[in-house]
Design a protein around this motif. Structure first.
Motif, PDB file in Angstrom:
ATOM      1  N   GLY A 178     -38.939 -25.553  33.681  1.00  0.00           N
ATOM      2  CA  GLY A 178     -39.242 -26.528  32.639  1.00  0.00           C
ATOM      3  C   GLY A 178     -40.703 -26.883  32.479  1.00  0.00           C
ATOM      4  O   GLY A 178     -41.055 -27.693  31.616  1.00  0.00           O
ATOM      5  N   ALA A 179     -41.576 -26.298  33.293  1.00  0.00           N
ATOM      6  CA  ALA A 179     -43.008 -26.574  33.127  1.00  0.00           C
ATOM      7  C   ALA A 179     -43.445 -26.123  31.740  1.00  0.00           C
ATOM      8  O   ALA A 179     -42.886 -25.187  31.177  1.00  0.00           O
ATOM      9  CB  ALA A 179     -43.818 -25.857  34.210  1.00  0.00           C
ATOM     10  N   ASP A 180     -44.454 -26.819  31.170  1.00  0.00           N
ATOM     11  CA  ASP A 180     -44.845 -26.542  29.785  1.00  0.00           C
ATOM     12  C   ASP A 180     -45.767 -25.348  29.647  1.00  0.00           C
ATOM     13  O   ASP A 180     -45.649 -24.577  28.715  1.00  0.00           O
ATOM     14  CB  ASP A 180     -45.534 -27.779  29.194  1.00  0.00           C
ATOM     15  N   LYS A 181     -46.717 -25.233  30.551  1.00  0.00           N
ATOM     16  CA  LYS A 181     -47.645 -24.100  30.459  1.00  0.00           C
ATOM     17  C   LYS A 181     -48.210 -23.774  31.824  1.00  0.00           C
ATOM     18  O   LYS A 181     -48.022 -24.523  32.782  1.00  0.00           O
ATOM     19  CB  LYS A 181     -48.734 -24.373  29.442  1.00  0.00           C
ATOM     20  N   ALA A 182     -48.911 -22.649  31.880  1.00  0.00           N
ATOM     21  CA  ALA A 182     -49.348 -22.185  33.188  1.00  0.00           C
ATOM     22  C   ALA A 182     -50.734 -21.573  33.122  1.00  0.00           C
ATOM     23  O   ALA A 182     -51.152 -21.073  32.082  1.00  0.00           O
ATOM     24  CB  ALA A 182     -48.371 -21.145  33.725  1.00  0.00           C
ATOM     25  N   THR A 183     -51.422 -21.637  34.250  1.00  0.00           N
ATOM     26  CA  THR A 183     -52.666 -20.899  34.402  1.00  0.00           C
ATOM     27  C   THR A 183     -52.516 -19.970  35.596  1.00  0.00           C
ATOM     28  O   THR A 183     -52.104 -20.401  36.669  1.00  0.00           O
ATOM     29  CB  THR A 183     -53.861 -21.845  34.646  1.00  0.00           C
ATOM     30  N   HIS A 184     -52.799 -18.726  35.395  1.00  0.00           N
ATOM     31  CA  HIS A 184     -52.762 -17.738  36.465  1.00  0.00           C
ATOM     32  C   HIS A 184     -54.199 -17.362  36.800  1.00  0.00           C
ATOM     33  O   HIS A 184     -54.884 -16.715  36.017  1.00  0.00           O
ATOM     34  CB  HIS A 184     -51.967 -16.510  35.994  1.00  0.00           C
ATOM     35  N   ILE A 185     -54.651 -17.819  37.956  1.00  0.00           N
ATOM     36  CA  ILE A 185     -55.983 -17.445  38.415  1.00  0.00           C
ATOM     37  C   ILE A 185     -55.828 -16.116  39.153  1.00  0.00           C
ATOM     38  O   ILE A 185     -55.154 -16.043  40.179  1.00  0.00           O
ATOM     39  CB  ILE A 185     -56.585 -18.530  39.330  1.00  0.00           C
ATOM     40  N   ILE A 186     -56.418 -15.083  38.580  1.00  0.00           N
ATOM     41  CA  ILE A 186     -56.138 -13.724  39.046  1.00  0.00           C
ATOM     42  C   ILE A 186     -56.917 -13.380  40.310  1.00  0.00           C
ATOM     43  O   ILE A 186     -58.146 -13.466  40.336  1.00  0.00           O
ATOM     44  CB  ILE A 186     -56.522 -12.684  37.961  1.00  0.00           C
ATOM     45  N   ALA A 187     -56.177 -13.004  41.333  1.00  0.00           N
ATOM     46  CA  ALA A 187     -56.801 -12.464  42.540  1.00  0.00           C
ATOM     47  C   ALA A 187     -56.317 -11.029  42.674  1.00  0.00           C
ATOM     48  O   ALA A 187     -55.234 -10.697  42.199  1.00  0.00           O
ATOM     49  CB  ALA A 187     -56.385 -13.295  43.755  1.00  0.00           C
ATOM     50  N   SER A 188     -57.080 -10.179  43.312  1.00  0.00           N
ATOM     51  CA  SER A 188     -56.664  -8.774  43.390  1.00  0.00           C
ATOM     52  C   SER A 188     -55.576  -8.604  44.444  1.00  0.00           C
ATOM     53  O   SER A 188     -54.790  -7.688  44.405  1.00  0.00           O
ATOM     54  CB  SER A 188     -57.853  -7.886  43.731  1.00  0.00           C
ATOM     55  N   GLY A 189     -55.512  -9.529  45.389  1.00  0.00           N
ATOM     56  CA  GLY A 189     -54.549  -9.401  46.470  1.00  0.00           C
ATOM     57  C   GLY A 189     -55.184  -8.762  47.694  1.00  0.00           C
ATOM     58  O   GLY A 189     -54.628  -8.801  48.779  1.00  0.00           O
ATOM     59  N   ASP A 190     -56.367  -8.177  47.534  1.00  0.00           N
ATOM     60  CA  ASP A 190     -57.042  -7.543  48.675  1.00  0.00           C
ATOM     61  C   ASP A 190     -58.065  -8.465  49.325  1.00  0.00           C
ATOM     62  O   ASP A 190     -58.570  -8.190  50.405  1.00  0.00           O
ATOM     63  CB  ASP A 190     -57.780  -6.265  48.225  1.00  0.00           C
ATOM     64  N   VAL A 193     -48.563 -25.681  35.435  1.00  0.00           N
ATOM     65  CA  VAL A 193     -48.622 -25.099  36.777  1.00  0.00           C
ATOM     66  C   VAL A 193     -49.821 -24.166  36.894  1.00  0.00           C
ATOM     67  O   VAL A 193     -50.224 -23.522  35.927  1.00  0.00           O
ATOM     68  CB  VAL A 193     -47.322 -24.350  37.156  1.00  0.00           C
ATOM     69  N   VAL A 194     -50.375 -24.123  38.105  1.00  0.00           N
ATOM     70  CA  VAL A 194     -51.534 -23.278  38.375  1.00  0.00           C
ATOM     71  C   VAL A 194     -51.232 -22.448  39.606  1.00  0.00           C
ATOM     72  O   VAL A 194     -50.738 -22.975  40.603  1.00  0.00           O
ATOM     73  CB  VAL A 194     -52.792 -24.138  38.665  1.00  0.00           C
ATOM     74  N   CYS A 195     -51.504 -21.163  39.522  1.00  0.00           N
ATOM     75  CA  CYS A 195     -51.220 -20.274  40.647  1.00  0.00           C
ATOM     76  C   CYS A 195     -52.379 -19.305  40.834  1.00  0.00           C
ATOM     77  O   CYS A 195     -52.874 -18.734  39.868  1.00  0.00           O
ATOM     78  CB  CYS A 195     -49.917 -19.511  40.354  1.00  0.00           C
TER      79      CYS A 195
END
Ligand SMILES: Cc1cc2nc3c(=O)[nH]c(=O)nc-3n(C[C@H](O)[C@H](O)[C@H](O)COP(=O)(O)OP(=O)(O)OC[C@H]3O[C@@H](n4cnc5c(N)ncnc54)[C@H](O)[C@@H]3O)c2cc1C
Lengths: 324, 247
Positions: free
Chosen positions: B67-79, B48-50
């Protein structure tokens, strides 16, 4: 002079009324701004719709006619729309927010490097772009969204604007189109069509919508009878499309269709926020529900608290009397 | 995305959410569920990618717990004031040099209902795609998608790699069980900075901007008719004719 272009969708061999609503609105925007109001129709029989389009004030009708457009497929439609945009270079390109539009709108914006605002309730021109009102947060509130660009795509919810005839002897422009089989990125294997009911819910003057309270064949028969007396389309809540009681095409709400008929009768529907998101703009809402606290009553003009199996037979009979 | 069911207020055109929590979009949950079903049937790996601020990691954990195996978190500041097009560009830059068979996305997000990002990503990556999928199968290495169209369902065959946007009519996403939740804590979440994806910052500047929020013109609740079914049914039918003029 800048151009405001409207995409005219054809569905089941008919002009989609919702795109003529958009064209009517674009005509008034164009007149006020001194812009040119033009339309484009893309279909296997595109030229047969020119007359119907002229009635709503387009000064030019662009026609892309090719057998490949017999059924909706995103690859050829996207190619045609991209070609149309590159050659006409409209400042605003407006669409009715159909499933066909939703399938290509983002891709077209990416392809043309255009700004895009989807599924709006209204829009107007501002300096350097477009501003629109959109229902958000499960349609609980609205926001104002601005697009600043020399190319703006906008799609409009059905029923947002009235049809407004202003006949114009439009110039017809044929746009060449050809597509090689090798360009097709996917294959359409078959279309499973909704059985029976053919009234387009986006265009229906009246809708009878069934929810989980409609439990069996007897209940379905009552719904069908009421719909036929009213010449209404039949819609359904997710509870009944999910369980296969009604065809998925009939779902009304956030996941399903957004409708705005003159009369909406919700039968055995609780009024979940996601359902209301699709029908709250109906002119007159009637709710039939045995639970006096059901949220559907908060949006209903006429609420009948009662068992639908007891309410519908005399209700249908009385309407028959009135109609005869 | 923010929880659309949390209480909200509008103050001077600004949207104020009482609860500052992030939840997994229902349509994305259906995409995750379908990926897990495909994996159970055909093998493979679900990643999963978020894109989101730090607090979005809860929703990533939820997908891992499903049950997803791994994840990537693309970091945004939210601003950042990103729009669908900005997100699509970030995702496309991320996927550009990755190997995958199918990119599954939600058909829209529950808060904005725009439904644009999926087909934008497909266009940027030149992928075959379809939207509003209500069913998926794999046949001879191709993806066969049932798409809900305007009046019927289309059966569309796509070669891989491809992209597909999912409706929540596709399935009922599983609720993570305790075992899944425990396991999710050990699964890797790769953190990626947007700046490392090689996109020009100006490219990400949004062409569209939310300028303000406002209340919807409220519908007045009408009258409720309670009593003997026969009587109220006939009364309302009459009123639809004489008062509402809709018959
Ligand atoms: C992201 C998302 C998107 C969604 N999109 C949609 C959507 O597009 N459309 C949609 O409809 N839903 C949608 N839903 C689902 C929605 O939340 C509700 O679950 C659904 O609308 C409930 O359907 P219902 O009102 O028929 O059933 P219920 O909520 O179960 O209500 C049934 C009602 O029938 C009444 N009833 C029962 N028996 C009788 C009787 N004999 N006589 C009279 N009344 C009776 C009950 O009092 C009750 O109020 C969505 C949900 C999510 C999370």
């Amino acid at each position: 002079m800048s151009t405001i272009l409207t995409y005219i969708a054809i569905s089941d061999g008919k002009l989609k009324r919702s795109s003529l609503e958009v064209l009517s609105h674009c005509k008034s925007l164009a007149d006020a701004a001194g812009a040119s109001c033009e339309a484009v129709v893309i279909d296997a029989n595109a030229s047969s719709f020119i007359e119907g389009i002229q009635k709503y004030g387009a000064s030019k009708v662009h026609v892309v006619e090719d057998p490949i457009f017999k059924n909706h497929m995103n690859t050829p439609l996207l190619k045609a729309l991209s070609k149309v945009m590159s050659s006409i270079n409209p400042s605003v390109f407006a669409f009715a927010s159909t499933e066909g539009t939703k399938d290509v709108l983002g891709a077209l914006a990416a392809n043309q490097n255009a700004a895009v605002i989807a599924d709006v309730a209204s829009f107007k021109l501002i300096d350097g772009g477009v501003t629109a009102k959109r229902p958000v947060m499960a349609a609980k509130i609205m926001n104002n969204t601005e697009a600043k660009s020399d190319k703006v795509l906008v799609s409009v919810r059905s029923g947002s604007y009235d049809l407004n005839e202003s006949p114009e002897s439009a110039e017809v422009v044929n746009i060449d189109f050809s597509m090689d089989d090798s360009e097709m990125k996917s294959t359409l294997r078959e279309i499973i069509s909704a059985s029976g009911d053919t009234i387009d819910l986006n265009e229906a003057e009246a809708i009878v919508a069934a929810g989980r309270g409609v439990k069996d064949e007897d209940g379905k028969a009552l719904i069908s009878e009421l719909a036929s007396v009213l010449k209404a389309g039949i819609g359904a809540s997710r509870a009944l499309t999910e369980s296969g009681v009604y065809d998925p095409s009939l779902q009304i709400g956030q996941t399903g269709k957004v409708v705005s008929p003159q009369l909406y009768i919700a039968v055995g529907i609780s009024g979940a926020i996601q359902h209301v998101a699709g029908m709250a703009n109906s002119k007159v809402i009637v709710a039939i529900n045995k639970d006096p606290d059901a949220p559907i009553f908060e949006v209903a003009d006429y609420g009948i608290v009662g068992d639908l199996y007891k309410v519908l037979p005399p209700f249908i009979e009385e309407i028959k009397k009135i109609k005869s | 995305m923010p929880d659309v069911y949390a209480p909200l207020q509008i103050k001077e055109g600004e949207l104020i959410m009482d609860a500052d929590r992030m939840v997994l979009n229902a349509y994305d949950a259906s995409a995750v569920e379908e990926a897990l079903v495909l994996k159970e049937k055909h093998g493979g790996e679900v990643e999963v990618v978020c894109i989101g601020p730090a607090k979005a990691s809860e929703t990533i954990r939820k997908a891992l717990a499903m049950g997803a195996d791994k994840a990537t978190h693309i970091i945004a500041s939210g601003d950042e004031e990103y729009d669908s097009a900005s997100y699509a560009k970030i995702l496309s830059a991320f996927f550009k040099d990755k190997e995958y068979d199918v990119i599954g996305l939600g058909k829209q997000s529950q808060d904005t209902d725009s439904g644009l990002t999926g087909s934008m990503v497909a266009e940027h990556l030149s992928l075959p795609y379809t939207t509003n999928a209500v069913g998926l199968e794999v046949e001879n290495g191709n993806l066969v998608v049932k798409r809900q169209g305007d009046s019927g369902q289309e059966m569309i065959e796509l070669p891989t790699p491809c992209a597909v946007t999912c409706s929540n009519d596709m399935n009922d996403p599983r609720i993570p069980n305790l075992k899944g939740i425990m396991a999710s804590k050990r699964k890797p979440i790769d953190q990626v900075e947007i700046s490392s994806l090689g996109i020009d910052e100006t490219e990400l500047q949004a062409d569209t901007k939310v300028t303000s929020y406002e209340e919807k013109p409220a519908r007045q609740a009408g009258k409720k008719y309670e009593g003997e079914a026969e009587e109220v049914a006939r009364e309302v039918a009459q009123l639809l004719d004489t008062e509402a003029n809709v018959l």
